[in-house]
Design a protein around this motif. Structure first.
Motif, PDB file in Angstrom:
ATOM      1  N   ARG A 268       0.837  -1.205   0.000  1.00  0.00           N
ATOM      2  CA  ARG A 268       0.000   0.000   0.000  1.00  0.00           C
ATOM      3  C   ARG A 268       0.872   1.254   0.000  1.00  0.00           C
ATOM      4  N   PHE A 269       0.676   2.056  -1.031  1.00  0.00           N
ATOM      5  CA  PHE A 269       1.472   3.268  -1.231  1.00  0.00           C
ATOM      6  C   PHE A 269       0.758   4.502  -0.703  1.00  0.00           C
ATOM      7  N   GLY A 270       1.548   5.411  -0.153  1.00  0.00           N
ATOM      8  CA  GLY A 270       1.097   6.757   0.119  1.00  0.00           C
ATOM      9  C   GLY A 270       1.900   7.702  -0.752  1.00  0.00           C
ATOM     10  N   ILE A 271       1.248   8.718  -1.291  1.00  0.00           N
ATOM     11  CA  ILE A 271       1.923   9.679  -2.172  1.00  0.00           C
ATOM     12  C   ILE A 271       2.092  10.997  -1.428  1.00  0.00           C
ATOM     13  N   LEU A 272       3.318  11.483  -1.376  1.00  0.00           N
ATOM     14  CA  LEU A 272       3.609  12.773  -0.736  1.00  0.00           C
ATOM     15  C   LEU A 272       3.523  13.879  -1.786  1.00  0.00           C
ATOM     16  N   GLY A 273       2.400  14.552  -1.833  1.00  0.00           N
ATOM     17  CA  GLY A 273       2.221  15.633  -2.794  1.00  0.00           C
ATOM     18  C   GLY A 273       1.338  15.218  -3.953  1.00  0.00           C
ATOM     19  N   ALA A 274       0.388  16.076  -4.297  1.00  0.00           N
ATOM     20  CA  ALA A 274      -0.502  15.817  -5.433  1.00  0.00           C
ATOM     21  C   ALA A 274       0.160  16.308  -6.712  1.00  0.00           C
ATOM     22  N   ALA A 275       1.273  15.684  -7.039  1.00  0.00           N
ATOM     23  CA  ALA A 275       2.105  16.137  -8.162  1.00  0.00           C
ATOM     24  C   ALA A 275       1.559  15.666  -9.505  1.00  0.00           C
ATOM     25  N   GLN A 276       1.831  16.454 -10.536  1.00  0.00           N
ATOM     26  CA  GLN A 276       1.354  16.116 -11.886  1.00  0.00           C
ATOM     27  C   GLN A 276       1.965  14.824 -12.415  1.00  0.00           C
TER      28      GLN A 276
ATOM     29  N   HIS B 183      -4.982  20.833   1.404  1.00  0.00           N
ATOM     30  CA  HIS B 183      -5.863  19.684   1.640  1.00  0.00           C
ATOM     31  C   HIS B 183      -6.968  19.593   0.586  1.00  0.00           C
ATOM     32  N   THR B 184      -7.472  20.744   0.158  1.00  0.00           N
ATOM     33  CA  THR B 184      -8.520  20.757  -0.868  1.00  0.00           C
ATOM     34  C   THR B 184      -8.002  20.153  -2.167  1.00  0.00           C
ATOM     35  N   ARG B 185      -6.760  20.517  -2.505  1.00  0.00           N
ATOM     36  CA  ARG B 185      -6.144  19.971  -3.724  1.00  0.00           C
ATOM     37  C   ARG B 185      -5.927  18.471  -3.591  1.00  0.00           C
ATOM     38  N   ALA B 186      -5.487  18.047  -2.416  1.00  0.00           N
ATOM     39  CA  ALA B 186      -5.262  16.615  -2.190  1.00  0.00           C
ATOM     40  C   ALA B 186      -6.578  15.846  -2.300  1.00  0.00           C
TER      41      ALA B 186
ATOM     42  N   ALA C 103       4.716   1.766   1.691  1.00  0.00           N
ATOM     43  CA  ALA C 103       5.703   2.453   0.845  1.00  0.00           C
ATOM     44  C   ALA C 103       5.205   3.841   0.499  1.00  0.00           C
ATOM     45  N   VAL C 104       6.141   4.736   0.213  1.00  0.00           N
ATOM     46  CA  VAL C 104       5.763   6.082  -0.199  1.00  0.00           C
ATOM     47  C   VAL C 104       6.420   6.411  -1.538  1.00  0.00           C
ATOM     48  N   PHE C 105       5.704   7.202  -2.305  1.00  0.00           N
ATOM     49  CA  PHE C 105       6.228   7.762  -3.540  1.00  0.00           C
ATOM     50  C   PHE C 105       6.448   9.237  -3.292  1.00  0.00           C
ATOM     51  N   ILE C 106       7.655   9.735  -3.618  1.00  0.00           N
ATOM     52  CA  ILE C 106       8.011  11.128  -3.349  1.00  0.00           C
ATOM     53  C   ILE C 106       8.249  11.869  -4.668  1.00  0.00           C
ATOM     54  N   PRO C 107       7.219  12.572  -5.169  1.00  0.00           N
ATOM     55  CA  PRO C 107       7.356  13.368  -6.389  1.00  0.00           C
ATOM     56  C   PRO C 107       7.417  14.868  -6.097  1.00  0.00           C
ATOM     57  N   LEU C 108       7.902  15.217  -4.912  1.00  0.00           N
ATOM     58  CA  LEU C 108       7.967  16.615  -4.478  1.00  0.00           C
ATOM     59  C   LEU C 108       9.021  17.388  -5.269  1.00  0.00           C
TER      60      LEU C 108
END
Length: 408
Positions: free
Chosen positions: A25-33, A59-62, A89-94
């Motif tokens: 299960r992944f968590g994404i840091l940032g609502a990146a394009q 938070h609204t964007r997320a 796991a995390v994905f970091i697209p910051l």
């Protein structure tokens, strides 16, 4: 043409796999394009990956991002994702300047990390990150710099035609049309570790190092282009750099993020030194020599389109005075959207012709997390060496290294 359209269509809308009960299960840091292309879409067809949560400063964007991409959980902060025991796991697209800090925080929280490239802002950060003591213990978290293109079959098919010790020259180029990025884009923000070498040229540097199977010993020149407006003067909009490698070979890299509206696929062209070819049919006093040029068109986004051209130029000549007697050229072209299509030693490796490079990357990430064999991997030392090459170019350019984070 129809098969190409269907392949690309399937890549962006892949079949949805039934998820296993113990899926990662992944968590994404940032609502990146980049997140949908780099992880969310590839995860659809992987039975062992679930995108569970996302967090963003807004938070609204997320929430909107989560709704659009069917992500169950929206967290109020990056820390909340790291504290969530359901996240593996995390994905970091910051932005680049935040890669180091949040990769360290994630590893210390016991999460596996898929980290967007470039891994850090400079080699100093890379040396700390990839040598963290938390990565040296049994059952340590997995950390991977997400150089997706390096996992695609086309690149490994391309490399199979190359003899690193015989390479004398490499030309690489890549571009982004100017319409895609304005001055205010993070790509041109020095404090966020922007610049064309960081954002796009790093692909050039990565493929060059793979071609030589070595690291450069010197940056001979690096000519950057800048806006020159007094605001973005430390960020390169484009560059041309030249490197020397231990075998004496020269590599050239050029990138522009202010390119023509007419997009040109990235290109890597490799010239070998002249070598003698064993030919027992030749009479005494004659020898056969060959000079090989191998070109990969589309080395960054090969899953959309690519072509590998192999050109061998032969000469038969007198050994004594090297006078040519006969010369000819043999050219062939190849493609490899799957390892089966790549053939040879690759033929039995998994993959479909519609798999994105990101999907191949995700396959190996999951394999490494599960303790299974990986056919290809970007080791931490490799990522550290990559940032040394980036630093080498920035030092030569006069723009200076990208800033080092205060976080420790």
């Amino acid at each position: 043409m129809a098969s190409t359209v269907m392949r690309i269509f399937t890549a962006f809308g892949p079949p949805k796999a039934e998820k296993k009960s113990d899926a990662i299960r992944f968590g994404i840091l940032g609502a990146a394009q980049i997140a949908p292309l780099a992880l969310i879409t590839p995860a659809l067809s992987h039975p062992e990956v679930i995108i569970q949560a996302v967090a963003a400063r807004d938070h609204t964007r997320a929430s909107a991002f989560a709704k659009k991409h069917n992500i169950p959980d929206v967290h109020t902060s990056y820390d909340e994702i790291l504290e969530d025991p359901s996240i593996d796991a995390v994905f970091i697209p910051l932005p680049n300047s935040l890669h180091f800090e949040w990769a360290v925080r994630s590893i210390r929280a016991g999460k596996h990390v898929l980290l967007e490239k470039p891994s850090t802002s400079n080699a100093t950060e890379a040396s700390i990150l990839f040598n963290l003591p938390e990565l040296k213990v049994p059952n340590a978290p997995i950390l991977l710099e997400a150089f997706h293109n390096r996992f695609h079959p086309s690149l490994h098919k391309f490399l199979s035609f190359i003899t690193p010790s015989d390479v004398v020259h490499v030309h690489t180029d890549s571009m982004v049309p100017w319409l895609m990025l304005d001055k205010d884009n993070i790509a041109f923000n020095y404090k966020l570790s922007g610049g064309s070498m960081m954002m796009l040229g790093t692909y050039n540097f990565g493929v060059i190092r793979m071609i030589f199977n070595d690291n450069p010993i010197e940056c001979l020149s690096c000519e950057p282009g800048i806006f020159g407006d007094g605001i973005h003067d430390q960020c390169d909009t484009d560059f041309k750099a030249k490197f020397r490698f231990p075998n004496g070979g020269i590599a050239e890299a050029s990138t522009t993020m202010r390119g023509s509206v007419l997009w040109k696929p990235s290109e890597a062209r490799v010239t070998h030194r002249e070598v003698v070819v064993d030919d027992k049919a030749l009479p005494a006093g004659k020898e056969k020599v060959c000079t090989r040029i191998v070109t990969l068109h589309g080395f960054i986004h090969a899953f959309i389109w690519h072509r590998i051209d192999v050109k061998d130029s032969f000469v038969i000549r007198d050994k004594r005075d090297r006078r040519p007697v006969k010369s000819w050229t043999e050219s062939k072209s190849y493609k490899a959207y799957s390892y089966k299509e790549a053939g040879g030693e690759f033929a039995e490796l998994p993959g479909e012709d519609w798999w994105m490079s990101y999907r191949y990357q995700l396959e190996e990430f999951v394999n490494r997390v599960r303790g299974r064999d990986t056919q290809y991997w970007v080791e931490g030392e490799d990522s550290w060496d990559q940032m040394k090459m980036v630093d080498m170019a920035y030092e030569k350019s006069g723009l200076g290294l990208r800033p080092t984070s205060d976080f420790r």
